[in-house]
Motif scaffolding. Sequence first.
Motif, mmCIF file in Angstrom:
data_model
loop_
_atom_site.group_PDB
_atom_site.id
_atom_site.type_symbol
_atom_site.label_atom_id
_atom_site.label_comp_id
_atom_site.label_asym_id
_atom_site.label_seq_id
_atom_site.Cartn_x
_atom_site.Cartn_y
_atom_site.Cartn_z
ATOM 1 N N ALA A 158 60.064 -14.812 -8.082
ATOM 2 C CA ALA A 158 59.441 -15.214 -9.346
ATOM 3 C C ALA A 158 60.270 -16.268 -10.053
ATOM 4 O O ALA A 158 59.734 -17.272 -10.564
ATOM 5 C CB ALA A 158 59.274 -13.985 -10.246
ATOM 6 N N THR A 159 61.586 -16.080 -10.049
ATOM 7 C CA THR A 159 62.443 -17.042 -10.730
ATOM 8 C C THR A 159 62.386 -18.407 -10.052
ATOM 9 O O THR A 159 62.264 -19.447 -10.712
ATOM 10 C CB THR A 159 63.887 -16.536 -10.749
ATOM 11 N N SER A 162 58.920 -20.142 -10.690
ATOM 12 C CA SER A 162 58.761 -20.723 -12.028
ATOM 13 C C SER A 162 59.741 -21.868 -12.241
ATOM 14 O O SER A 162 59.415 -22.847 -12.903
ATOM 15 C CB SER A 162 58.983 -19.665 -13.091
ATOM 16 N N LEU A 163 60.935 -21.754 -11.636
ATOM 17 C CA LEU A 163 61.927 -22.814 -11.841
ATOM 18 C C LEU A 163 61.485 -24.111 -11.186
ATOM 19 O O LEU A 163 61.652 -25.200 -11.750
ATOM 20 C CB LEU A 163 63.271 -22.366 -11.272
ATOM 21 N N THR B 59 53.917 -16.412 -18.015
ATOM 22 C CA THR B 59 54.212 -16.641 -16.604
ATOM 23 C C THR B 59 55.172 -17.787 -16.370
ATOM 24 O O THR B 59 55.491 -18.095 -15.231
ATOM 25 C CB THR B 59 52.913 -16.941 -15.844
ATOM 26 N N LEU B 60 55.629 -18.439 -17.438
ATOM 27 C CA LEU B 60 56.549 -19.556 -17.238
ATOM 28 C C LEU B 60 57.953 -19.080 -16.924
ATOM 29 O O LEU B 60 58.747 -19.836 -16.378
ATOM 30 C CB LEU B 60 56.614 -20.417 -18.503
ATOM 31 N N HIS B 61 58.282 -17.835 -17.263
ATOM 32 C CA HIS B 61 59.646 -17.297 -17.140
ATOM 33 C C HIS B 61 60.629 -18.214 -17.849
ATOM 34 O O HIS B 61 61.675 -18.573 -17.298
ATOM 35 C CB HIS B 61 60.038 -17.113 -15.674
ATOM 36 N N GLN B 64 64.282 -16.778 -18.365
ATOM 37 C CA GLN B 64 65.208 -16.783 -17.233
ATOM 38 C C GLN B 64 65.595 -18.200 -16.841
ATOM 39 O O GLN B 64 66.747 -18.446 -16.454
ATOM 40 C CB GLN B 64 64.576 -16.064 -16.056
ATOM 41 N N ALA B 65 64.656 -19.138 -16.958
ATOM 42 C CA ALA B 65 65.015 -20.531 -16.660
ATOM 43 C C ALA B 65 66.062 -21.020 -17.652
ATOM 44 O O ALA B 65 67.064 -21.649 -17.265
ATOM 45 C CB ALA B 65 63.773 -21.410 -16.731
ATOM 46 N N LEU B 68 69.444 -19.638 -16.782
ATOM 47 C CA LEU B 68 70.123 -20.385 -15.713
ATOM 48 C C LEU B 68 70.708 -21.688 -16.249
ATOM 49 O O LEU B 68 71.831 -22.070 -15.913
ATOM 50 C CB LEU B 68 69.138 -20.674 -14.592
ATOM 51 N N PHE B 69 69.947 -22.365 -17.116
ATOM 52 C CA PHE B 69 70.460 -23.609 -17.687
ATOM 53 C C PHE B 69 71.685 -23.337 -18.552
ATOM 54 O O PHE B 69 72.652 -24.098 -18.538
ATOM 55 C CB PHE B 69 69.378 -24.293 -18.521
#
Lengths: 226, 132
Positions: A158-159, A162-163, B59-61, B64-65, B68-69
Motif C-alpha cells: 500500500a505504501t 501510493s508513493l 486512499t492517498l496515504h 505515511q508518504a 517517509l519524507f
Amino acid sequence: MTLAISAALLATGPAPGAAAGTHGFLSPTGVEIAFLLVGLVTFGAALVTVTTRQLVHAALWLVVTLGGLAVEYLLLTAEFIAWVQVLIYVGSVVVLLLFGLMLTRAPIGRSPDADSGNRWAALTVAVAAAAALVWVVVDAFRTTWIDLDGPAAGSTEATGASLFQNWVLPFEALSVLLLAALVGAIVLSRKAKADSSSPPMNAQALTESSHAVTESSGSSEQEGAR
Amino acid sequence: MHLAYPAVLSALLFCTGLYGVLARRNAILVLMSVELMLNAVNLNLVAFDVWLSRTAEETLHSGQALTLFTIAIAAAEIGIGLAIVLAVHRNRGTADIDKLRDTSERHDPDDPDHDARTAGQSDEAQKAEATA
C-alpha cells in the motif's frame, strides 16, 4: 464509525488523562496494552536521553527510544515505516551522532556542564506545553478509535503504490534535496588547507559557493592570526 | 485502538524533545532532541494516517508518504547539522552553544579580536541552520 458511536455511548463520564495511564471507560485490548507498555519504555528512554549527563549514554538511550517507536509503528500496522525507521534512524543517524560526539572530543565520563543554566525555565516551558497538548488531544479524540483489523493500512504494497502513484514528484524532489544535503555536508566539513598555502586559491574559491567562501576566508584568517 | 494512545505519546515525546532543545548545552545533544521532536511528529502522522485510511477512506496515504519524507529530511538535517557542529568545533574548539555569542547584543570587551575572527563562521552556521 459504529465502533466510535458505541464508544461514545459507553463513555459516560469524561476522563481527561485516562487514556494516558489507566484505561477508564473500556477494557483495553491486547494491542493497547502492548502499545502502552512500549510507550512507557519509549518515553522513559526519551527522558533519560535529555537528562543524562553522559553524552555517549544519551546517544545509546536514543537508540532505545527510536527502536521503541519502530515497535509502535509495527503495532499501528505501518510495517514499512517501522523498517525504514530501524534502518535510517537506528542504523545511520545514531551512528552519525556517535561519530559527531567522538569528533568533537566529548568527554567519556559524566560531564558537569551538559545542561545549560536555563534548565528550570526549559522545564517549565516543557511541562506547560505537555499539559496543554495532552489535555487538548485527550479532549479532542476521546471517542475516536483506530480500526486495526483487516488488511494492514501501512503494508509495503500500500505504501509503495501510493508513493509511486500519487507522490512521485515530491519523491524525486526529495532525492535532489538529499543530493544537495550530501554536497553541502562535504563542503562544510572539508578542511581548506590549500587555501591558506596559496593565496590565489581564494579567488578561485570565490566562484564556488558562499559557504566555501566564508569558511575558507575564516580559516585562513584564523591561521594568519596564529 | 484508541487514538489517544499514540497522540498522547507523541505529545509527551515532543515536549521531551522541547525540553532537551531548551536545556541542553552541547550542540550534538540539541540535535538529538530535535530528532526526538521529529519522531514525535512521525508517530502522529502514522497514527492519523491509519485512522483516516479506514474512517475517511483516504486512499492517498498522505500521512505515511509525509512520514517517509520527514525521515529523509531528518537524515539530511542531521548530516548538515553535524557538519556545521564539526566546522564550529574545528574553528573555535568547542561545541558549546552557550559560548557562541558573536551575534548577541552584549559585546564582550575582553577579546575583541576573537569576535572579529569568528563572526563569519557563526554567521554562516546560523544561516545554514535557518535554511536546514
